[in-house]
Design a protein around this motif. Structure first.
Motif, mmCIF file in Angstrom:
data_model
loop_
_atom_site.group_PDB
_atom_site.id
_atom_site.type_symbol
_atom_site.label_atom_id
_atom_site.label_comp_id
_atom_site.label_asym_id
_atom_site.label_seq_id
_atom_site.Cartn_x
_atom_site.Cartn_y
_atom_site.Cartn_z
ATOM 1 N N GLN A 134 0.825 -1.208 0.000
ATOM 2 C CA GLN A 134 0.000 0.000 0.000
ATOM 3 C C GLN A 134 0.861 1.262 0.000
ATOM 4 N N ARG A 135 1.947 1.254 0.801
ATOM 5 C CA ARG A 135 2.832 2.413 0.858
ATOM 6 C C ARG A 135 3.439 2.680 -0.516
ATOM 7 N N ARG A 136 3.922 1.622 -1.178
ATOM 8 C CA ARG A 136 4.519 1.791 -2.503
ATOM 9 C C ARG A 136 3.487 2.263 -3.524
ATOM 10 N N ARG A 137 2.265 1.738 -3.425
ATOM 11 C CA ARG A 137 1.205 2.132 -4.356
ATOM 12 C C ARG A 137 0.886 3.612 -4.183
ATOM 13 N N GLU A 138 0.743 4.046 -2.929
ATOM 14 C CA GLU A 138 0.466 5.460 -2.672
ATOM 15 C C GLU A 138 1.594 6.335 -3.198
ATOM 16 N N GLU A 139 2.816 5.868 -3.048
ATOM 17 C CA GLU A 139 3.978 6.602 -3.556
ATOM 18 C C GLU A 139 3.898 6.732 -5.078
ATOM 19 N N ARG A 140 3.572 5.647 -5.759
ATOM 20 C CA ARG A 140 3.458 5.673 -7.218
ATOM 21 C C ARG A 140 2.336 6.617 -7.654
ATOM 22 N N LEU A 141 1.217 6.578 -6.944
ATOM 23 C CA LEU A 141 0.105 7.462 -7.305
ATOM 24 C C LEU A 141 0.471 8.925 -7.102
ATOM 25 N N ARG A 142 1.170 9.222 -5.998
ATOM 26 C CA ARG A 142 1.605 10.607 -5.756
ATOM 27 C C ARG A 142 2.569 11.058 -6.846
ATOM 28 N N GLU A 143 3.487 10.168 -7.248
ATOM 29 C CA GLU A 143 4.447 10.502 -8.306
ATOM 30 C C GLU A 143 3.723 10.725 -9.625
ATOM 31 N N ALA A 144 2.734 9.894 -9.928
ATOM 32 C CA ALA A 144 1.957 10.077 -11.153
ATOM 33 C C ALA A 144 1.191 11.392 -11.107
ATOM 34 N N GLU A 145 0.673 11.720 -9.933
ATOM 35 C CA GLU A 145 -0.042 12.982 -9.759
ATOM 36 C C GLU A 145 0.897 14.167 -9.977
ATOM 37 N N ARG A 146 2.088 14.070 -9.413
ATOM 38 C CA ARG A 146 3.062 15.140 -9.542
ATOM 39 C C ARG A 146 3.444 15.336 -11.013
ATOM 40 N N ARG A 147 3.710 14.216 -11.718
ATOM 41 C CA ARG A 147 4.084 14.304 -13.130
ATOM 42 C C ARG A 147 2.947 14.853 -13.988
ATOM 43 N N ALA A 148 1.720 14.472 -13.656
ATOM 44 C CA ALA A 148 0.573 14.885 -14.458
ATOM 45 C C ALA A 148 0.129 16.304 -14.139
ATOM 46 N N GLY A 149 0.441 16.778 -12.934
ATOM 47 C CA GLY A 149 0.058 18.132 -12.555
ATOM 48 C C GLY A 149 -1.424 18.293 -12.295
ATOM 49 N N GLY A 150 -2.128 17.197 -12.036
ATOM 50 C CA GLY A 150 -3.568 17.251 -11.765
ATOM 51 C C GLY A 150 -3.855 17.484 -10.304
ATOM 52 N N THR A 151 -5.130 17.540 -9.990
ATOM 53 C CA THR A 151 -5.551 17.735 -8.603
ATOM 54 C C THR A 151 -5.766 16.393 -7.949
ATOM 55 N N ALA A 152 -5.525 16.336 -6.649
ATOM 56 C CA ALA A 152 -5.651 15.081 -5.909
ATOM 57 C C ALA A 152 -7.108 14.763 -5.644
ATOM 58 N N GLN A 153 -7.509 13.556 -6.029
ATOM 59 C CA GLN A 153 -8.864 13.086 -5.758
ATOM 60 C C GLN A 153 -8.776 11.665 -5.226
#
Length: 190
Positions: A134-153
């Motif tokens: 779960q920790r790694r998955r959340e990390e990957r999602l945060r990184e994808a969010e950062r790269r995409a520049g979208g809003t967190a949902q």
């Protein structure tokens, strides 16, 4: 005077019956261990080996590409893969014995045989915990969010993701999130 200590667990007849049951079960241990097999293959799927719990080779399969490894490396690879297959077979045999005799008797057999169950090996790789996944998955999602520049949902599972993710870049499929996979997207021309 010698003090007599009663053996717990019931009458003499019951104790004799329990002893006979255990004797019969122990006599079947050898047959159970002979039935257990293990199969393993190397990372490149060049070698596949099936052995029994005693290490007897039951099947060896080599891919045509195996000739590229050379005799020393191929021999070493076969031995490594056979060792992994034997560990699987030994564990499978102990699992069958434990179902019939119980955990305590199985542990005793392991100790007497000098061959502990691979699952009890303190040096074995325990794999990844749910929390670490779960920790790694959340990390990957945060990184994808950062790269995409979208809003967190928050996503379906409550984990924060972005409005745009890897899934958007890969036709709706995120390599790290199995929930996004749609078999209808499979094509034979890729």
């Amino acid at each position: 005077m010698i003090e007599q200590v009663p053996v717990g667990g019931g009458s003499t007849k019951e104790l004799i019956e329990q002893a006979r049951t255990r004797r019969d079960a122990l006599s079947s241990v050898d047959a159970l261990m002979a039935k257990a097999t293990g199969t393993a293959h190397d990372v490149d799927n060049t070698v596949e080996v099936t052995v029994d719990a005693r290490g007897k080779l039951l099947r060896l399969w080599l891919a045509p590409a195996a000739v590229n490894w050379g005799p020393e490396r191929l021999g070493s690879l076969i031995v490594e893969v056979a060792h992994v297959a034997m560990q699987e077979a030994v564990q499978a045999s102990y699992n069958m014995v434990a179902l019939q005799l119980g955990e305590d008797m199985t542990y005793l057999i392991e100790r007497l045989s000098g061959m502990p169950a691979p699952a009890r090996d303190p040096n074995a790789d325990p794999g990844i915990t749910v929390e670490e996944f779960q920790r790694r998955r959340e990390e990957r999602l945060r990184e994808a969010e950062r790269r995409a520049g979208g809003t967190a949902q928050p996503g379906r599972d409550g984990v924060t993701g972005g409005s745009r993710s890897r899934a958007d870049d890969h036709g709706g499929y995120d390599d790290y999130d199995l929930d996004t996979f749609d078999p209808a997207t499979l094509r034979s021309d890729r």
